[in-house]
Design an enzyme around this catalytic site. Sequence first.
Site, PDB file in Angstrom:
ATOM      1  N   LYS A 252      -9.216  -8.398 -11.478  1.00 46.52           N
ATOM      2  CA  LYS A 252      -9.050  -7.599 -10.259  1.00 46.52           C
ATOM      3  C   LYS A 252     -10.402  -7.536  -9.568  1.00 46.52           C
ATOM      4  CE  LYS A 252      -7.599  -3.072  -8.502  1.00 46.52           C
ATOM      5  NZ  LYS A 252      -7.103  -1.726  -8.863  1.00 46.52           N
ATOM      6  N   ARG A 262      -4.795   1.598   0.218  1.00 44.45           N
ATOM      7  CA  ARG A 262      -5.483   2.886   0.106  1.00 44.45           C
ATOM      8  C   ARG A 262      -5.028   3.841   1.190  1.00 44.45           C
ATOM      9  NH1 ARG A 262     -11.260   0.025  -1.515  1.00 44.45           N
ATOM     10  NH2 ARG A 262     -10.599  -0.532  -3.638  1.00 44.45           N
ATOM     11  N   LYS A 282     -16.011   0.214  -5.392  1.00 46.96           N
ATOM     12  CA  LYS A 282     -15.636   0.071  -6.798  1.00 46.96           C
ATOM     13  C   LYS A 282     -16.269  -1.162  -7.445  1.00 46.96           C
ATOM     14  CE  LYS A 282     -11.319   2.531  -5.915  1.00 46.96           C
ATOM     15  NZ  LYS A 282      -9.862   2.660  -6.195  1.00 46.96           N
ATOM     16  N   GLU A 298     -12.826 -12.051 -19.128  1.00 48.10           N
ATOM     17  CA  GLU A 298     -11.848 -10.965 -19.050  1.00 48.10           C
ATOM     18  C   GLU A 298     -10.520 -11.378 -19.691  1.00 48.10           C
ATOM     19  OE1 GLU A 298     -12.201  -7.955 -18.138  1.00 48.10           O
ATOM     20  OE2 GLU A 298     -13.945  -7.824 -16.811  1.00 48.10           O
ATOM     21  N   LYS A 313      -5.680 -10.357  -8.922  1.00 48.23           N
ATOM     22  CA  LYS A 313      -5.540  -9.571  -7.688  1.00 48.23           C
ATOM     23  C   LYS A 313      -6.858  -9.620  -6.921  1.00 48.23           C
ATOM     24  CE  LYS A 313      -4.487  -4.866  -6.070  1.00 48.23           C
ATOM     25  NZ  LYS A 313      -4.242  -3.463  -6.458  1.00 48.23           N
ATOM     26  N   SER A 339      -1.843  -5.722  -0.070  1.00 44.92           N
ATOM     27  CA  SER A 339      -1.512  -5.103   1.213  1.00 44.92           C
ATOM     28  C   SER A 339      -2.209  -5.765   2.384  1.00 44.92           C
ATOM     29  CB  SER A 339      -1.870  -3.617   1.155  1.00 44.92           C
ATOM     30  OG  SER A 339      -3.257  -3.440   0.879  1.00 44.92           O
ATOM     31  N   TYR A 378       5.022  -7.173  -1.229  1.00 43.51           N
ATOM     32  CA  TYR A 378       5.748  -6.265  -0.349  1.00 43.51           C
ATOM     33  C   TYR A 378       6.821  -7.011   0.438  1.00 43.51           C
ATOM     34  CZ  TYR A 378       1.712  -3.503  -1.621  1.00 43.51           C
ATOM     35  OH  TYR A 378       0.746  -2.861  -2.346  1.00 43.51           O
TER      36      TYR A 378
END
Length: 391
Positions: A252, A262, A282, A298, A313, A339, A378
Site C-alpha cells: 500500500k 478520505r 502517512k 513486504e 494499492k 477512489s 467502485y
Amino acid sequence: MNQQLRSLGRAPCIGCQRRALVVRNVAEAVRPVVASTNGKARVGVPEGTPIVTPQDLPSRPRRNRRSETFRSAIRESIVSPANFILPIFVHEEGSNNIPIASMPGIYRLAYGKNVIDYVAEARSYGVNQVVVFPKTPDHLKTPTAEEAFNPNGLSQRTIRLLKDTFPDLEVYTDVALDPYNSDGHDGIVSDAGVILNDETIEYLCRQAVSQAEAGADVVSPSDMMDGRVGAIRRALDREGFTNVSIMSYTAKYASAYYGPFRDALASAPKPGQAHRRIPPNKKTYQMDPANYREAIREAKADEAEGADIMMVKPGMPYLDVVRLLRETSPLPVAVYHVSGEYAMLKAAAERGWLNEKDAVLEAMTSFRRAGADLILTYYGIEASKWLAGEK
C-alpha cells in the site's frame, strides 16, 4: 548455377537455393512502388493506394485478430463479475444515501434497507463480494480509536446485517484505525508525532476479532504496521476463527490517489496542536511510490505471517507491482482500483473526453493481465452491467 548442376546430373545445393531466394527477396524489396494501374482503378481500396509486392512473411500476427469470434476464443485475460469486490460506504446520519461529491455515482449508504438494496443489485449482476467502510461520527472518534472494536459499532452491525440477509455473500472488512482515530491516522499517534507500531497492533487484533465475531469472512489490514498480519492471525486462531481469511494490504503506497476516499470517510490526517505533533501524511508507514523491490520484502513477510491474499494499492499506476507479486508468490493477488482512479475516469467521461465503458473495461482487463485475481472497484456494478451487455 542450378541449371549447370542439373546439366552435370547433380542436384542443386540447398545453400544455393537459399542464396537465390535471398537474392529474389532483395530484388523485390528494392522494386519501386507503383502508384497506378494504367488508369484502371482497383476495387475495394481508396484511389491512390500504392501497389506493392506482398511481403514474404511466414508469421502474420494479425491473422489471429481477424474476427471477434476468434479474438474471444484465444483471449488471455478474462474479466468477470466474480473477480470484483465492491466497496460500500455506510453511515447513520439519517435515512438517506449521501452523495460523495468527488466520486460521482457513489454514496454513503444509509445503514439498513439502503445497504441491502445496493448489495442485492450487485448480486443480481454476479458481484458477490463486498468490503465494508463505515463513516464514524466525529463524537465517537478518539486518539486511541477504541470504537474500532466496539461489538455494536457500525462496521460490526453492517457485517451482521449483510450475513443475516445474504449468508453466501463474501464480506471483507477494513482493519485500520483511521476511520475511528481523531488524528486521522491508521495507528495511534504519540505526542511527538510517531505512529506507534506495536501498540497499534494490539487494537488492530481486537478490531479483527470483533469483525470475525460479527461474521466477517475476510479481515483486511490496511494499516501497514510491521508484523500485524502474524499478530492478527494468532489472535483469530486463539479465538477459534481459524477459517477467517486475511487479505493483507501488502504493498500500500503513500499515494496521491486516495483523496476522494478520505472525503467519503472524513479520515484525512488532522492538523497538529501546540502540545501534539500530527504527521500531515502517512509516509512513515505506507510505502514510497518510488520503490519496487521493497514490495518483495513486504510480500515475503506477509506470506510468512499467514496472509491468505495479498493486495496492491493503488491499481493502474502500480501494475508492475501487481505482476511482481504474481510472479513471486503462489497466493491470490488483489488490486484496489482506488477512489482517485475512479474519479479521473468519471470526470473525463462526463466531459466526453473518453468512452467510459471502454476505458473502464480496459482498466479491469489491465488488472487481470498484470496478474490480479481480485479487483476492488467502485465500478463493480457498472462494469458488471456492461459485461452483461447492458448499455
